[in-house]
Scaffold this motif. Structure first.
Motif, PDB file in Angstrom:
ATOM      1  N   VAL A  11     -11.877   0.507  -6.252  1.00 52.84           N
ATOM      2  CA  VAL A  11     -10.922  -0.673  -5.791  1.00 52.84           C
ATOM      3  C   VAL A  11     -11.119  -0.587  -4.438  1.00 52.84           C
ATOM      4  CG1 VAL A  11      -8.924  -1.910  -5.405  1.00 52.84           C
ATOM      5  CG2 VAL A  11      -9.445  -0.844  -7.614  1.00 52.84           C
ATOM      6  N   VAL A  12     -11.609  -1.765  -3.937  1.00 52.30           N
ATOM      7  CA  VAL A  12     -12.075  -1.883  -2.335  1.00 52.30           C
ATOM      8  C   VAL A  12     -10.732  -2.612  -1.581  1.00 52.30           C
ATOM      9  CG1 VAL A  12     -13.440  -2.948  -0.527  1.00 52.30           C
ATOM     10  CG2 VAL A  12     -14.367  -2.173  -2.643  1.00 52.30           C
ATOM     11  N   LEU A  13     -10.040  -2.000  -0.955  1.00 51.23           N
ATOM     12  CA  LEU A  13      -8.775  -2.375   0.012  1.00 51.23           C
ATOM     13  C   LEU A  13      -9.488  -2.557   1.414  1.00 51.23           C
ATOM     14  CD1 LEU A  13      -5.905   0.127  -0.921  1.00 51.23           C
ATOM     15  CD2 LEU A  13      -6.634  -2.121  -1.999  1.00 51.23           C
ATOM     16  N   TRP A  14      -9.084  -3.834   1.856  1.00 48.51           N
ATOM     17  CA  TRP A  14      -9.256  -4.341   3.377  1.00 48.51           C
ATOM     18  C   TRP A  14      -8.421  -3.954   4.171  1.00 48.51           C
ATOM     19  CZ3 TRP A  14     -13.865  -6.166   4.199  1.00 48.51           C
ATOM     20  CH2 TRP A  14     -14.335  -6.790   3.348  1.00 48.51           C
ATOM     21  N   VAL A  15      -8.703  -3.116   5.080  1.00 49.50           N
ATOM     22  CA  VAL A  15      -7.908  -2.299   6.108  1.00 49.50           C
ATOM     23  C   VAL A  15      -8.109  -2.570   7.461  1.00 49.50           C
ATOM     24  CG1 VAL A  15      -6.975  -0.529   4.392  1.00 49.50           C
ATOM     25  CG2 VAL A  15      -8.972  -0.150   5.772  1.00 49.50           C
ATOM     26  N   ALA A  16      -7.186  -2.473   8.588  1.00 47.18           N
ATOM     27  CA  ALA A  16      -7.658  -2.597  10.053  1.00 47.18           C
ATOM     28  C   ALA A  16      -8.326  -1.410  10.442  1.00 47.18           C
ATOM     29  CB  ALA A  16      -6.428  -2.857  10.661  1.00 47.18           C
ATOM     30  N   ASP A  17      -7.634  -0.283  10.290  1.00 54.36           N
ATOM     31  CA  ASP A  17      -8.562   0.974  10.551  1.00 54.36           C
ATOM     32  C   ASP A  17      -8.652   1.852   9.578  1.00 54.36           C
ATOM     33  OD1 ASP A  17      -8.743   3.544  11.855  1.00 54.36           O
ATOM     34  OD2 ASP A  17      -7.151   3.096  13.485  1.00 54.36           O
ATOM     35  N   PRO A  18      -9.693   1.871   9.137  1.00 57.17           N
ATOM     36  CA  PRO A  18     -10.009   2.848   7.955  1.00 57.17           C
ATOM     37  C   PRO A  18      -9.811   4.409   8.009  1.00 57.17           C
ATOM     38  CG  PRO A  18     -11.891   1.133   8.396  1.00 57.17           C
ATOM     39  CD  PRO A  18     -10.920   1.080   9.455  1.00 57.17           C
ATOM     40  N   VAL A  19      -9.966   4.769   9.325  1.00 59.87           N
ATOM     41  CA  VAL A  19      -9.450   6.349   9.597  1.00 59.87           C
ATOM     42  C   VAL A  19      -8.121   6.509   9.448  1.00 59.87           C
ATOM     43  CG1 VAL A  19      -9.750   8.248  11.301  1.00 59.87           C
ATOM     44  CG2 VAL A  19     -11.582   6.676  10.904  1.00 59.87           C
ATOM     45  N   ALA A  20      -7.364   5.487  10.177  1.00 59.00           N
ATOM     46  CA  ALA A  20      -5.881   5.603   9.860  1.00 59.00           C
ATOM     47  C   ALA A  20      -5.505   5.638   8.456  1.00 59.00           C
ATOM     48  CB  ALA A  20      -5.243   4.674  10.668  1.00 59.00           C
ATOM     49  N   ALA A  21      -5.941   4.586   7.632  1.00 53.58           N
ATOM     50  CA  ALA A  21      -5.673   4.265   6.403  1.00 53.58           C
ATOM     51  C   ALA A  21      -6.083   5.637   5.526  1.00 53.58           C
ATOM     52  CB  ALA A  21      -6.559   3.267   5.623  1.00 53.58           C
ATOM     53  N   ALA A  22      -6.938   6.360   5.765  1.00 54.10           N
ATOM     54  CA  ALA A  22      -7.360   7.610   5.008  1.00 54.10           C
ATOM     55  C   ALA A  22      -6.385   8.631   5.173  1.00 54.10           C
ATOM     56  CB  ALA A  22      -8.869   7.802   5.344  1.00 54.10           C
ATOM     57  N   GLY A  23      -5.807   8.376   6.593  1.00 54.08           N
ATOM     58  CA  GLY A  23      -5.044   9.472   6.876  1.00 54.08           C
ATOM     59  C   GLY A  23      -3.880   9.340   5.959  1.00 54.08           C
ATOM     60  N   PHE A  24      -3.330   8.053   5.953  1.00 55.34           N
ATOM     61  CA  PHE A  24      -2.079   7.728   5.344  1.00 55.34           C
ATOM     62  C   PHE A  24      -2.355   8.021   3.828  1.00 55.34           C
ATOM     63  CE2 PHE A  24      -0.165   4.763   2.492  1.00 55.34           C
ATOM     64  CZ  PHE A  24       1.199   4.767   2.555  1.00 55.34           C
ATOM     65  N   TYR A  25      -3.372   7.629   3.231  1.00 52.57           N
ATOM     66  CA  TYR A  25      -3.382   7.882   1.801  1.00 52.57           C
ATOM     67  C   TYR A  25      -3.533   9.488   1.685  1.00 52.57           C
ATOM     68  CZ  TYR A  25      -3.609   3.349   0.414  1.00 52.57           C
ATOM     69  OH  TYR A  25      -3.461   2.006  -0.001  1.00 52.57           O
ATOM     70  N   GLU A  26      -4.090  10.259   2.418  1.00 46.84           N
ATOM     71  CA  GLU A  26      -3.890  11.590   2.346  1.00 46.84           C
ATOM     72  C   GLU A  26      -2.453  12.270   2.799  1.00 46.84           C
ATOM     73  OE1 GLU A  26      -6.310  15.635   4.308  1.00 46.84           O
ATOM     74  OE2 GLU A  26      -6.495  13.706   5.488  1.00 46.84           O
ATOM     75  N   ARG A  27      -1.976  12.122   3.867  1.00 49.27           N
ATOM     76  CA  ARG A  27      -0.871  12.742   4.201  1.00 49.27           C
ATOM     77  C   ARG A  27       0.472  12.103   3.096  1.00 49.27           C
ATOM     78  NH1 ARG A  27      -2.947  11.241   8.938  1.00 49.27           N
ATOM     79  NH2 ARG A  27      -1.586   9.544   9.186  1.00 49.27           N
ATOM     80  N   SER A  28       0.494  10.733   3.167  1.00 48.34           N
ATOM     81  CA  SER A  28       1.661  10.119   2.370  1.00 48.34           C
ATOM     82  C   SER A  28       1.644  10.011   0.750  1.00 48.34           C
ATOM     83  CB  SER A  28       2.026   8.884   3.091  1.00 48.34           C
ATOM     84  OG  SER A  28       2.169   8.834   4.552  1.00 48.34           O
ATOM     85  N   VAL A  29       0.513   9.815   0.628  1.00 47.45           N
ATOM     86  CA  VAL A  29       0.116   9.447  -0.811  1.00 47.45           C
ATOM     87  C   VAL A  29      -0.511  10.895  -1.735  1.00 47.45           C
ATOM     88  CG1 VAL A  29      -0.955   8.008  -2.683  1.00 47.45           C
ATOM     89  CG2 VAL A  29      -0.335   7.033  -0.482  1.00 47.45           C
ATOM     90  N   GLY A  30      -1.222  11.557  -0.864  1.00 44.44           N
ATOM     91  CA  GLY A  30      -1.928  12.990  -1.481  1.00 44.44           C
ATOM     92  C   GLY A  30      -3.133  12.791  -2.045  1.00 44.44           C
TER      93      GLY A  30
END
Length: 143
Positions: A11-30
């Motif tokens: 699934v493709v999600l539009w994000v403002a800052d892909p690096v920050a989004a990857a960090g969120f999904y790693e840290r907060s979602v696992g």
């Protein structure tokens, strides 16, 4: 599942800052980040995060929407609302995700019960947003 069955690849999600989004999904979602360094180095068009061995979420930079040309009007999909993406987890991982999100200050909805999905009625579910406003649901079906 057989090799000739239909599966969800990404699934493709539009994000403002892909690096920050990857960090969120790693840290907060696992979820495991993929191609973040390559994206940061300009060697990949976007990073992703792995949901499971068969599915990923691509974190596409919103700034690239106007260059999206796979179909006429594709660029117009940027900002179009997808209601939500649902992650199905075992019960323990469901509880751990909810705790991790709260630990990271991510607001979560109340727990819902008996929500219908791909495998029938899920015992529990809840919703949360990523930093770009994409809505995700977490659920589990059995014990």
């Amino acid at each position: 599942m057989t090799n000739n069955s239909t599966r969800l690849d990404h699934v493709v999600l539009w994000v403002a800052d892909p690096v920050a989004a990857a960090g969120f999904y790693e840290r907060s979602v696992g979820l495991e980040p993929l191609r973040v360094a390559e994206f940061a180095a300009g060697e990949a068009p976007f990073p992703s995060v792995r949901v499971n061995e068969e599915s990923i979420l691509d974190l596409a930079p919103l700034s690239s929407a106007e260059r999206t040309r796979m179909l006429p009007g594709s660029a117009d999909s940027a900002g179009h609302p997808v209601n939500h993406v649902c992650l199905s987890l075992p019960a323990g991982a469901f509880d751990a995700l909810r705790a991790r999100l709260r630990e990271h200050g991510v607001p979560v909805s109340d727990i819902g019960h008996d929500s219908f999905g791909a495998r029938g009625e899920a015992r529990r579910n809840f919703y949360f947003r990523d930093p770009d406003g994409n809505v995700l649901e977490a659920r589990h079906y059995g014990e």
